[in-house]
Design a protein around this motif. Structure first.
Motif, PDB file in Angstrom:
ATOM      1  N   MET A   1       0.837  -1.182   0.000  1.00 25.58           N
ATOM      2  CA  MET A   1       0.000   0.000   0.000  1.00 25.58           C
ATOM      3  C   MET A   1       0.883   1.247   0.000  1.00 25.58           C
ATOM      4  SD  MET A   1      -2.811   1.167   2.790  1.00 25.58           S
ATOM      5  CE  MET A   1      -1.960   2.335   3.834  1.00 25.58           C
ATOM      6  N   GLN A   2       0.577   2.183  -0.849  1.00 25.32           N
ATOM      7  CA  GLN A   2       1.294   3.442  -0.888  1.00 25.32           C
ATOM      8  C   GLN A   2       0.623   4.450   0.029  1.00 25.32           C
ATOM      9  OE1 GLN A   2       1.216   4.515  -5.049  1.00 25.32           O
ATOM     10  NE2 GLN A   2       3.398   4.092  -5.175  1.00 25.32           N
ATOM     11  N   ASP A   3       1.421   5.342   0.574  1.00 21.10           N
ATOM     12  CA  ASP A   3       0.873   6.497   1.262  1.00 21.10           C
ATOM     13  C   ASP A   3       1.840   7.646   1.062  1.00 21.10           C
ATOM     14  OD1 ASP A   3       2.941   6.331   3.181  1.00 21.10           O
ATOM     15  OD2 ASP A   3       1.681   5.398   4.675  1.00 21.10           O
ATOM     16  N   ALA A   4       1.404   8.817   1.394  1.00 22.53           N
ATOM     17  CA  ALA A   4       2.248  10.001   1.320  1.00 22.53           C
ATOM     18  C   ALA A   4       2.177  10.683   2.681  1.00 22.53           C
ATOM     19  CB  ALA A   4       1.756  10.942   0.226  1.00 22.53           C
ATOM     20  N   ARG A   5       3.291  11.251   3.107  1.00 19.64           N
ATOM     21  CA  ARG A   5       3.361  11.928   4.396  1.00 19.64           C
ATOM     22  C   ARG A   5       4.011  13.291   4.213  1.00 19.64           C
ATOM     23  NH1 ARG A   5       2.566   8.489   8.824  1.00 19.64           N
ATOM     24  NH2 ARG A   5       2.347   6.351   8.150  1.00 19.64           N
ATOM     25  N   ILE A   6       3.557  14.235   4.997  1.00 19.77           N
ATOM     26  CA  ILE A   6       4.242  15.514   5.093  1.00 19.77           C
ATOM     27  C   ILE A   6       5.427  15.283   6.010  1.00 19.77           C
ATOM     28  CG2 ILE A   6       4.080  17.869   5.957  1.00 19.77           C
ATOM     29  CD1 ILE A   6       1.056  17.682   5.257  1.00 19.77           C
ATOM     30  N   CYS A   7       6.627  15.588   5.532  1.00 19.83           N
ATOM     31  CA  CYS A   7       7.838  15.350   6.321  1.00 19.83           C
ATOM     32  C   CYS A   7       8.371  16.686   6.834  1.00 19.83           C
ATOM     33  CB  CYS A   7       8.896  14.650   5.483  1.00 19.83           C
ATOM     34  SG  CYS A   7      10.381  14.245   6.433  1.00 19.83           S
ATOM     35  N   LEU A   8       8.498  16.777   8.135  1.00 21.01           N
ATOM     36  CA  LEU A   8       9.012  17.975   8.789  1.00 21.01           C
ATOM     37  C   LEU A   8      10.457  17.719   9.204  1.00 21.01           C
ATOM     38  CD1 LEU A   8       5.914  18.564  11.094  1.00 21.01           C
ATOM     39  CD2 LEU A   8       6.315  19.481   8.802  1.00 21.01           C
ATOM     40  N   TRP A   9      11.393  18.376   8.552  1.00 21.86           N
ATOM     41  CA  TRP A   9      12.816  18.203   8.872  1.00 21.86           C
ATOM     42  C   TRP A   9      13.137  18.962  10.146  1.00 21.86           C
ATOM     43  CZ3 TRP A   9      17.280  16.688   5.686  1.00 21.86           C
ATOM     44  CH2 TRP A   9      16.912  15.860   4.638  1.00 21.86           C
ATOM     45  N   ARG A  10      13.871  18.315  11.015  1.00 22.31           N
ATOM     46  CA  ARG A  10      14.293  18.907  12.276  1.00 22.31           C
ATOM     47  C   ARG A  10      15.796  18.727  12.428  1.00 22.31           C
ATOM     48  NH1 ARG A  10      11.393  22.475  14.298  1.00 22.31           N
ATOM     49  NH2 ARG A  10      12.342  22.047  16.297  1.00 22.31           N
ATOM     50  N   ASN A  11      16.345  19.331  13.439  1.00 24.30           N
ATOM     51  CA  ASN A  11      17.758  19.149  13.736  1.00 24.30           C
ATOM     52  C   ASN A  11      17.935  17.834  14.489  1.00 24.30           C
ATOM     53  OD1 ASN A  11      20.472  19.492  14.109  1.00 24.30           O
ATOM     54  ND2 ASN A  11      20.275  21.015  15.701  1.00 24.30           N
ATOM     55  N   ASP A  12      17.394  17.749  15.713  1.00 25.57           N
ATOM     56  CA  ASP A  12      17.582  16.551  16.532  1.00 25.57           C
ATOM     57  C   ASP A  12      16.436  16.326  17.515  1.00 25.57           C
ATOM     58  OD1 ASP A  12      19.162  14.293  17.225  1.00 25.57           O
ATOM     59  OD2 ASP A  12      19.869  15.327  19.020  1.00 25.57           O
TER      60      ASP A  12
END
Length: 124
Positions: A1-12
Motif C-alpha cells: 500500500m502506498q501512502d504520502a506523508r508531510i515530512c518535517l525536517w528537524r535538527n535533533d
C-alpha cells in the motif's frame, strides 16, 4: 500500500515534535519511530541522532518528522491550519502553541521553535 506523508525536517528533536502534535490533538498517534542511521548515534537516547524518523497521524493526515541535522528548525514558511470546534478549543490550541517560548506573529498566527509555525484558525 502506498501512502504520502508531510515530512518535517528537524535538527535533533523529531520525537519531541511528533509528541507535541499527538498530544495537541485528540485523534492522533505516533505510529513508528525508526532509529538513527549513523553508527556513532547508536548510543544516543531514543529519538535522538541523525536519520531518526517518526511516523505519526493527526486525524487523517499522515506526517513524519526527520532528524536531518544542521539546524533544521521551523519558520513561518511552513504552517499548519487548525480548524477548531469552538472558542474553548481555539484557546487550548493557542495556549499550547505559545507556551514554553512560543510567540504570536502579529497576523493571527503563533509559532514555537520546538513544534510548528502554526495558525489557530476559524471555528467550524
Amino acid at each position: 500500500m502506498q501512502d504520502a506523508r508531510i515530512c518535517l525536517w528537524r535538527n535533533d528533536d523529531a520525537l519531541e515534535v511528533a509528541t507535541f502534535y499527538t498530544e495537541l490533538f485528540d485523534d492522533a498517534e505516533i505510529q513508528e519511530v525508526r532509529p538513527a542511521v549513523r553508527p556513532e548515534d547508536a548510543d544516543l537516547p531514543a529519538g535522538r541522532g541523525v536519520g531518526v524518523t517518526v511516523d505519526f497521524r493527526v486525524g487523517p493526515l499522515l506526517m513524519q518528522t526527520l532528524n536531518g541535522g544542521d539546524d533544521r528548525d521551523y519558520d513561518e514558511s511552513m504552517s499548519v491550519a487548525i480548524i477548531t470546534e469552538d472558542q474553548a478549543e481555539t484557546d487550548r490550541v493557542w495556549e499550547a502553541l505559545i507556551a514554553d517560548g512560543g510567540r504570536e506573529d502579529g497576523a493571527g498566527g503563533a509559532s514555537t521553535a520546538t513544534a510548528c509555525a502554526g495558525r489557530s484558525s476559524r471555528e467550524r
